[in-house]
Scaffold this motif. Structure first.
Motif, PDB file in Angstrom:
ATOM      1  N   ARG A  32     -32.521  19.478 -17.396  1.00  0.00           N
ATOM      2  CA  ARG A  32     -32.322  18.425 -16.392  1.00  0.00           C
ATOM      3  C   ARG A  32     -31.063  18.628 -15.565  1.00  0.00           C
ATOM      4  N   LEU A  33     -30.057  19.267 -16.126  1.00  0.00           N
ATOM      5  CA  LEU A  33     -28.771  19.397 -15.434  1.00  0.00           C
ATOM      6  C   LEU A  33     -28.544  20.764 -14.797  1.00  0.00           C
ATOM      7  N   ARG A  34     -29.399  21.719 -15.078  1.00  0.00           N
ATOM      8  CA  ARG A  34     -29.150  23.099 -14.651  1.00  0.00           C
ATOM      9  C   ARG A  34     -28.972  23.237 -13.142  1.00  0.00           C
ATOM     10  N   ALA A  35     -29.781  22.583 -12.366  1.00  0.00           N
ATOM     11  CA  ALA A  35     -29.727  22.754 -10.912  1.00  0.00           C
ATOM     12  C   ALA A  35     -28.751  21.791 -10.235  1.00  0.00           C
ATOM     13  N   ARG A  36     -28.072  20.994 -10.984  1.00  0.00           N
ATOM     14  CA  ARG A  36     -27.181  19.988 -10.393  1.00  0.00           C
ATOM     15  C   ARG A  36     -25.738  20.454 -10.412  1.00  0.00           C
ATOM     16  N   ARG A  37     -25.260  20.811  -9.250  1.00  0.00           N
ATOM     17  CA  ARG A  37     -23.865  21.229  -9.117  1.00  0.00           C
ATOM     18  C   ARG A  37     -22.935  20.038  -9.309  1.00  0.00           C
ATOM     19  N   ALA A  38     -23.410  18.856  -8.964  1.00  0.00           N
ATOM     20  CA  ALA A  38     -22.576  17.659  -9.099  1.00  0.00           C
ATOM     21  C   ALA A  38     -22.161  17.437 -10.553  1.00  0.00           C
ATOM     22  N   TRP A  39     -23.032  17.780 -11.504  1.00  0.00           N
ATOM     23  CA  TRP A  39     -22.684  17.611 -12.912  1.00  0.00           C
ATOM     24  C   TRP A  39     -21.499  18.506 -13.284  1.00  0.00           C
ATOM     25  N   ARG A  40     -21.537  19.747 -12.817  1.00  0.00           N
ATOM     26  CA  ARG A  40     -20.456  20.677 -13.153  1.00  0.00           C
ATOM     27  C   ARG A  40     -19.120  20.204 -12.606  1.00  0.00           C
ATOM     28  N   VAL A  41     -19.137  19.743 -11.369  1.00  0.00           N
ATOM     29  CA  VAL A  41     -17.903  19.260 -10.742  1.00  0.00           C
ATOM     30  C   VAL A  41     -17.427  17.984 -11.427  1.00  0.00           C
ATOM     31  N   ALA A  42     -18.341  17.059 -11.671  1.00  0.00           N
ATOM     32  CA  ALA A  42     -17.975  15.785 -12.301  1.00  0.00           C
ATOM     33  C   ALA A  42     -17.429  16.004 -13.710  1.00  0.00           C
ATOM     34  N   ALA A  43     -18.036  16.902 -14.460  1.00  0.00           N
ATOM     35  CA  ALA A  43     -17.563  17.161 -15.827  1.00  0.00           C
ATOM     36  C   ALA A  43     -16.154  17.741 -15.814  1.00  0.00           C
ATOM     37  N   ARG A  44     -15.877  18.627 -14.892  1.00  0.00           N
ATOM     38  CA  ARG A  44     -14.539  19.220 -14.823  1.00  0.00           C
ATOM     39  C   ARG A  44     -13.499  18.212 -14.352  1.00  0.00           C
ATOM     40  N   VAL A  45     -13.869  17.373 -13.394  1.00  0.00           N
ATOM     41  CA  VAL A  45     -12.936  16.341 -12.914  1.00  0.00           C
ATOM     42  C   VAL A  45     -12.658  15.326 -14.021  1.00  0.00           C
ATOM     43  N   LEU A  46     -13.692  14.909 -14.741  1.00  0.00           N
ATOM     44  CA  LEU A  46     -13.495  13.979 -15.852  1.00  0.00           C
ATOM     45  C   LEU A  46     -12.662  14.600 -16.961  1.00  0.00           C
ATOM     46  N   ALA A  47     -12.856  15.884 -17.218  1.00  0.00           N
ATOM     47  CA  ALA A  47     -12.059  16.562 -18.237  1.00  0.00           C
ATOM     48  C   ALA A  47     -10.580  16.570 -17.848  1.00  0.00           C
ATOM     49  N   ALA A  48     -10.288  16.848 -16.590  1.00  0.00           N
ATOM     50  CA  ALA A  48      -8.893  16.822 -16.129  1.00  0.00           C
ATOM     51  C   ALA A  48      -8.316  15.414 -16.220  1.00  0.00           C
ATOM     52  N   ALA A  49      -9.114  14.416 -15.852  1.00  0.00           N
ATOM     53  CA  ALA A  49      -8.650  13.027 -15.932  1.00  0.00           C
ATOM     54  C   ALA A  49      -8.400  12.614 -17.381  1.00  0.00           C
ATOM     55  N   LEU A  50      -9.265  13.036 -18.282  1.00  0.00           N
ATOM     56  CA  LEU A  50      -9.082  12.676 -19.691  1.00  0.00           C
ATOM     57  C   LEU A  50      -7.884  13.383 -20.308  1.00  0.00           C
ATOM     58  N   PHE A  51      -7.629  14.617 -19.899  1.00  0.00           N
ATOM     59  CA  PHE A  51      -6.430  15.283 -20.407  1.00  0.00           C
ATOM     60  C   PHE A  51      -5.179  14.594 -19.863  1.00  0.00           C
ATOM     61  N   SER A  52      -5.220  14.166 -18.610  1.00  0.00           N
ATOM     62  CA  SER A  52      -4.096  13.407 -18.045  1.00  0.00           C
ATOM     63  C   SER A  52      -3.899  12.100 -18.788  1.00  0.00           C
ATOM     64  N   LEU A  53      -5.003  11.453 -19.142  1.00  0.00           N
ATOM     65  CA  LEU A  53      -4.923  10.229 -19.952  1.00  0.00           C
ATOM     66  C   LEU A  53      -4.305  10.527 -21.309  1.00  0.00           C
ATOM     67  N   SER A  54      -4.673  11.655 -21.890  1.00  0.00           N
ATOM     68  CA  SER A  54      -4.110  12.047 -23.176  1.00  0.00           C
ATOM     69  C   SER A  54      -2.599  12.226 -23.090  1.00  0.00           C
ATOM     70  N   VAL A  55      -2.144  12.876 -22.035  1.00  0.00           N
ATOM     71  CA  VAL A  55      -0.697  13.064 -21.841  1.00  0.00           C
ATOM     72  C   VAL A  55      -0.023  11.714 -21.623  1.00  0.00           C
ATOM     73  N   TRP A  56      -0.631  10.858 -20.820  1.00  0.00           N
ATOM     74  CA  TRP A  56      -0.029   9.553 -20.552  1.00  0.00           C
ATOM     75  C   TRP A  56       0.035   8.704 -21.823  1.00  0.00           C
ATOM     76  N   LEU A  57      -1.035   8.711 -22.613  1.00  0.00           N
ATOM     77  CA  LEU A  57      -1.023   7.927 -23.851  1.00  0.00           C
ATOM     78  C   LEU A  57       0.046   8.440 -24.810  1.00  0.00           C
ATOM     79  N   TRP A  58       0.179   9.760 -24.907  1.00  0.00           N
ATOM     80  CA  TRP A  58       1.187  10.290 -25.826  1.00  0.00           C
ATOM     81  C   TRP A  58       2.592   9.996 -25.321  1.00  0.00           C
ATOM     82  N   SER A  59       2.772   9.948 -24.000  1.00  0.00           N
ATOM     83  CA  SER A  59       4.107   9.658 -23.461  1.00  0.00           C
ATOM     84  C   SER A  59       4.526   8.221 -23.766  1.00  0.00           C
ATOM     85  N   ARG A  60       3.563   7.358 -24.053  1.00  0.00           N
ATOM     86  CA  ARG A  60       3.914   5.998 -24.470  1.00  0.00           C
ATOM     87  C   ARG A  60       4.492   5.990 -25.873  1.00  0.00           C
TER      88      ARG A  60
END
Length: 115
Positions: A32-60
């Protein structure tokens, strides 16, 4: 509690980064996801956002260089765990990744109220 939420965010970030290539996701999702480029971009953007969240949470919890180094180490450990266990128990690693978002929210809120 905030520290645990940070580690879970790093785990989920790698799961999304790993899942950016649909053929790595089990359970027939790849077709279902093979032909969808939007999934690849969205997954990478979400991964970067979640890692940023991880850094922010640890900085607290801990200021300074540890606010970046500890989530980075957690990301590396999560990546190793995920890559080693995904071929053996795909339901376990992807199921744990699916449970991470509500756990991160709950632990972040609990940490906000308890210190």
């Amino acid at each position: 509690m905030v520290e645990t939420a940070s580690v879970l965010s790093a785990y989920l970030a790698f799961a999304l980064l790993h899942g950016a290539r649909p053929e790595r996701i089990p359970f027939g999702v790849a077709s279902r996801l093979r032909a969808r480029r939007a999934w690849r971009v969205a997954a990478r953007v979400l991964a970067a956002a979640l890692f940023s969240l991880s850094v922010w949470l640890w900085s607290r919890a801990e200021p300074g260089a540890a606010a970046f180094l500890v989530p980075f180490a957690a990301l590396l450990c999560a990546a190793s765990l995920f890559v080693l266990l995904a071929p053996l128990w795909p339901r376990a690693v992807w199921g744990f990744a699916a449970l991470c978002p509500p756990a991160v929210v709950a632990l972040s809120l609990a940490g906000a109220f308890h210190g």
